[in-house]
Design an enzyme around this catalytic site. Structure first.
Site, PDB file in Angstrom:
ATOM      1  N   ASP A 230       0.792  -1.244   0.000  1.00  0.00           N
ATOM      2  CA  ASP A 230       0.000   0.000   0.000  1.00  0.00           C
ATOM      3  C   ASP A 230       0.819   1.285   0.000  1.00  0.00           C
ATOM      4  OD1 ASP A 230      -2.701  -0.939  -0.117  1.00  0.00           O
ATOM      5  OD2 ASP A 230      -2.420  -1.741   1.888  1.00  0.00           O
TER       6      ASP A 230
ATOM      7  N   ASP B 253      -7.245  -3.668  -5.421  1.00  0.00           N
ATOM      8  CA  ASP B 253      -6.827  -2.387  -4.842  1.00  0.00           C
ATOM      9  C   ASP B 253      -5.406  -1.996  -5.271  1.00  0.00           C
ATOM     10  OD1 ASP B 253      -8.430  -4.223  -3.370  1.00  0.00           O
ATOM     11  OD2 ASP B 253      -8.344  -3.016  -1.569  1.00  0.00           O
TER      12      ASP B 253
END
Ligand code: GLY
Length: 401
Positions: A111, A176
């Site tokens: 991330d 994602d």
């Protein structure tokens, strides 16, 4: 796999009729100034500056710097600077951004693209601050350690700890992850090292090949065999079921492929984004106000949670998609979402919601975390969408490469 939703928690948002207004950006900025100032004050009270992520049971929730959401508050403050020109926001955005200094060396999850691009990326774009380019390039180096050449993808999660270790996965990739690719393109531009952009293209191509169903909804998780490059299985982590369409996953998918077109001008990415948009807006479970339920296939619809974060991400992506395709229908849909999110059904009254702008987002129902609460990324993409809307209405590109 299917998850049980506790019925006692189920809640229906009462949609409020949304009348299109010409002053909607101004009105939202004035509201955000009040809300976010109180959140800045709370986060800077005490001996250390903290990173607010949500507001639950009357308490602001703060996260450590290595949490995937740690860059959104900095980014939110940068967008406030962009929307107002007020140095107050740049000053506090910079404080929040530089808290994340060590994230550039983080290699244990994927991330970092979100975390560093939302914070340092926006800071660099708006203030050209010395050293921010280096942070972005170092982050790209860290993210690239997660590239698995035999499978051609960046591994999302490690599988040696936490709940991911319990699923028997080897090399999980989540949709994602498309959002981390923006940083790789910028790192190639800043460093001259094209490896980062090549990794981004490889990851996007493999995801396009392996994550989608024939209707262009996306699985949440594809588990690869990183040695052979084969697929071990397709699953959900945060959705209702392996075969369901988790709303935020669909939002990341729309945003991710629209962004891929921005950097590559390759029409296959634009086509994919348009196919995803068609899936979303032809879906019988898309509500009239265009704020999705948390999963398009949740059997409890309409008696289940909305996810304002998905709506905000979709709106922001649609503004960009409308620009690339010159198709006003995408902008009209985005305007409608912004209008819905600006009603009292989703936008908190001033002085409430812990200082966050939007209510009614869902973190992860299967994990029982952050359900029907404000989330800092809902606010981030909401303000980003306002910036993009404003740019388009001035006749300029909603987002620069
Ligand atoms: N990237 C995690 C989420 O969307 O919840």
């Amino acid at each position: 796999m299917k998850f049980t939703i506790l019925p006692a928690l189920a809640l229906t948002v009462i949609a409020v009729q949304c009348a299109p207004r010409t002053d909607i950006i101004k009105d939202n900025v004035a509201n955000a100034e009040v809300q976010l100032k109180s959140l800045v004050e709370a986060s800077e009270a005490g001996d250390t500056v903290r990173i607010p992520s949500s507001y639950e049971n009357g308490e602001i929730i703060y996260v450590p710097t290595d949490d995937w959401v740690s860059g959104f508050f900095a980014g939110t403050l940068w967008y406030m600077y962009e929307l107002t020109g007020d140095e107050y926001w740049a000053e506090h955005a910079r404080i929040q951004t530089e808290l994340l200094d060590t994230v550039q060396y983080l290699t244990w999850h994927h991330d970092v693209g979100f975390m560093i691009y939302d914070s340092y990326g926006n800071g660099l774009r708006l203030k050209n601050i010395d050293g921010y380019k280096d942070v972005i390039v170092n982050t790209a180096k860290s993210l690239s350690t997660r590239f698995r050449p035999n499978a051609g993808i960046l591994q999302s999660w490690n599988v040696d700890r936490g709940w991911q270790a319990e699923r028997g996965w080897k090399c999980p990739v989540i949709i994602d992850n498309m959002m981390n690719l923006e940083l790789l393109f910028k790192a190639s531009e800043f460093s001259g090292d094209t490896t980062f952009a090549k990794i981004a293209v490889s990851h996007a191509d493999k995801t396009m090949e392996n994550h989608y169903r024939p209707d262009f909804s996306t699985y949440h998780v594809v588990d690869y065999d990183d040695e052979t490059g084969g697929i071990r299985g397709r699953y959900t982590a945060q959705g209702y079921a392996d075969e369901s369409a988790w709303a935020r996953g669909q939002a990341w998918s729309l945003y991710g492929y629209t962004m891929m077109y921005r950097f590559t001008s390759d029409s296959k990415y634009l086509e994919r984004a348009e196919d995803v948009a068609e899936y979303l807006f032809d879906n019988p479970n898309m509500p009239e106000d265009l704020v999705p339920y948390w999963d398009f296939d949740c059997p409890d619809i309409p008696d289940t949670y909305r996810d304002a974060s998905s709506a905000a991400i979709i709106a922001s992506a649609l503004y960009e998609l409308s620009w690339h395709t010159d198709n006003d229908e995408y902008k009209e849909k985005a305007d409608k979402i912004i209008c819905s999110l600006s009603t009292p059904a989703y936008r908190a009254a001033q002085g409430t919601n812990g200082g966050f702008i939007l209510m009614h987002s869902v973190g992860s129902i299967p994990h029982g975390g952050s359900i029907d609460v404000p989330l800092n990324y809902a606010d981030y993409y909401f303000l980003e969408a306002l910036v993009r809307k404003g740019n388009i209405e001035k006749g300029i590109a909603p987002v620069v490469k």
